[in-house]
Scaffold this motif. Structure first.
Motif, mmCIF file in Angstrom:
data_model
loop_
_atom_site.group_PDB
_atom_site.id
_atom_site.type_symbol
_atom_site.label_atom_id
_atom_site.label_comp_id
_atom_site.label_asym_id
_atom_site.label_seq_id
_atom_site.Cartn_x
_atom_site.Cartn_y
_atom_site.Cartn_z
ATOM 1 N N ARG A 198 0.864 -1.187 0.000
ATOM 2 C CA ARG A 198 0.000 0.000 0.000
ATOM 3 C C ARG A 198 0.897 1.233 0.000
ATOM 4 N NH1 ARG A 198 -5.349 -1.918 1.769
ATOM 5 N NH2 ARG A 198 -5.972 0.166 1.170
ATOM 6 N N LEU A 199 0.551 2.214 -0.798
ATOM 7 C CA LEU A 199 1.355 3.442 -0.873
ATOM 8 C C LEU A 199 0.878 4.447 0.163
ATOM 9 C CD1 LEU A 199 3.442 5.276 -2.329
ATOM 10 C CD2 LEU A 199 1.571 6.011 -3.823
ATOM 11 N N LEU A 200 1.801 4.915 0.992
ATOM 12 C CA LEU A 200 1.452 5.930 1.986
ATOM 13 C C LEU A 200 2.362 7.136 1.760
ATOM 14 C CD1 LEU A 200 -0.203 6.741 4.401
ATOM 15 C CD2 LEU A 200 1.361 5.506 5.884
ATOM 16 N N LEU A 205 0.825 14.610 5.537
ATOM 17 C CA LEU A 205 0.220 13.937 6.706
ATOM 18 C C LEU A 205 1.038 14.197 7.952
ATOM 19 C CD1 LEU A 205 -0.712 10.320 5.499
ATOM 20 C CD2 LEU A 205 -2.144 12.364 5.536
ATOM 21 N N THR A 206 0.359 14.224 9.097
ATOM 22 C CA THR A 206 1.100 14.261 10.357
ATOM 23 C C THR A 206 1.499 12.820 10.692
ATOM 24 O OG1 THR A 206 -0.870 13.871 11.682
ATOM 25 C CG2 THR A 206 -0.339 16.173 11.203
ATOM 26 N N VAL A 207 2.409 12.692 11.665
ATOM 27 C CA VAL A 207 2.834 11.352 12.082
ATOM 28 C C VAL A 207 1.620 10.565 12.581
ATOM 29 C CG1 VAL A 207 4.195 10.076 13.780
ATOM 30 C CG2 VAL A 207 5.181 12.063 12.645
ATOM 31 N N ASP A 208 0.773 11.217 13.389
ATOM 32 C CA ASP A 208 -0.403 10.521 13.938
ATOM 33 C C ASP A 208 -1.322 10.017 12.831
ATOM 34 O OD1 ASP A 208 0.505 10.948 16.448
ATOM 35 O OD2 ASP A 208 -0.924 12.531 16.973
ATOM 36 N N GLU A 209 -1.489 10.826 11.789
ATOM 37 C CA GLU A 209 -2.352 10.402 10.675
ATOM 38 C C GLU A 209 -1.749 9.201 9.946
ATOM 39 O OE1 GLU A 209 -4.442 14.675 9.422
ATOM 40 O OE2 GLU A 209 -2.431 14.199 8.678
ATOM 41 N N VAL A 214 -1.770 3.189 8.850
ATOM 42 C CA VAL A 214 -1.147 1.852 8.846
ATOM 43 C C VAL A 214 -1.950 0.904 9.744
ATOM 44 C CG1 VAL A 214 0.926 0.520 9.414
ATOM 45 C CG2 VAL A 214 1.160 2.771 8.349
ATOM 46 N N LEU A 215 -2.325 1.398 10.927
ATOM 47 C CA LEU A 215 -3.107 0.550 11.846
ATOM 48 C C LEU A 215 -4.450 0.183 11.212
ATOM 49 C CD1 LEU A 215 -2.354 2.325 15.247
ATOM 50 C CD2 LEU A 215 -1.590 0.033 14.562
#
Ligand code: DC
Length: 225
Positions: A198-200, A205-209, A214-215
């Motif tokens: 999956r491409l992220l 994006l923030t780290v939290d986002e 991923v989760l």
């Protein structure tokens, strides 16, 4: 025993300074899983080679160093032969050296089993360049985490300035692009997005986002399995 069937792995691959280390660590913490920073192993080989004056063209000796690397990971700390190496492996010299060592097939082979031994219950989040392609091809979830070169150079710049280390964005950008090219163009285990990853893109994006994404993907997979 087929360990792959019972111990899940989330493989996060991507280029330098994409933030995959931060994201991978937080995903591991959220799930209560182990975390593997595979780049640190290549950096440790580079550090040991520099300390023993072994040249980057000496594949046999580099592989020997990789094979008998005496390393201990303890939370945020990394020890090489009983000495703290946490900061020493992050220098520019070690970054360049790691990228040279990583292009040597015998070094990659020598580190393979060591990486696979990190796979312990209840699960492992592994980050690097070939986690999904070579080391854990049966990973439950594969993520290709990236960001634009400019965003990555800016993040690295901020990190260095925050630590009181002078830095120049243009130089950082050029170094990142050179390293990206070397990691992507080498014949062995080059950095590339796999068809099943999956491409992220974390540019905006923030780290939290990024962690939440991923989760979310993992829960989707695990729920569907
Ligand atoms: O992720 P990092 O910047 O700490 O990685 C250091 C170097 O090691 C980088 O040039 C890419 C290489 N590497 C690799 O080839 N395969 C991995 N699984 C991890 C890192």
């Amino acid at each position: 025993m087929n360990r792959g069937a019972v111990i899940p792995v989330i493989a996060i691959d991507g280029p330098s300074a994409s933030g995959k280390g931060t994201v991978a660590k937080q995903v591991a913490r959220a799930l209560g899983w182990r975390y593997l920073d595979s780049g640190a192993l290549y950096r440790l080989v580079a550090l040991a080679a520099i300390e023993s004056s072994v040249g980057w063209e000496d594949a046999a000796r580099l592989a020997e160093i990789a094979g008998r690397l005496d390393v201990r990971f303890e939370g945020e700390e990394i020890w090489l032969a009983g000495r703290r190496a946490t900061d020493a492996i992050r220098t520019e010299a070690c970054s360049i050296g790691a990228s040279r060592c990583a292009a040597v097939p015998a070094v990659r082979n020598a580190l393979l089993d060591r990486q696979r031994r990190f796979r312990e219950a209840p699960g492992l989040v592994a980050e690097g360049r070939d986690m999904g392609s070579v080391v854990f091809p049966d990973a439950a979830l594969k993520v290709f985490l990236t960001a634009s070169a400019e965003a990555r150079a800016e993040r690295r710049h901020k990190q260095l300035i925050d630590k009181g280390i002078p830095a120049n964005i243009q130089t950082l950008l050029r170094d990142l692009q050179e390293r990206d090219a070397r990691d992507a163009e080498r014949p062995v285990a080059p950095l590339k997005q796999l068809p099943d990853a999956r491409l992220l893109d974390t540019t905006r994006l923030t780290v939290d986002e990024a962690v939440a994404q991923v989760l979310g993907w993992y829960r989707e997979r695990a729920g569907a399995a």
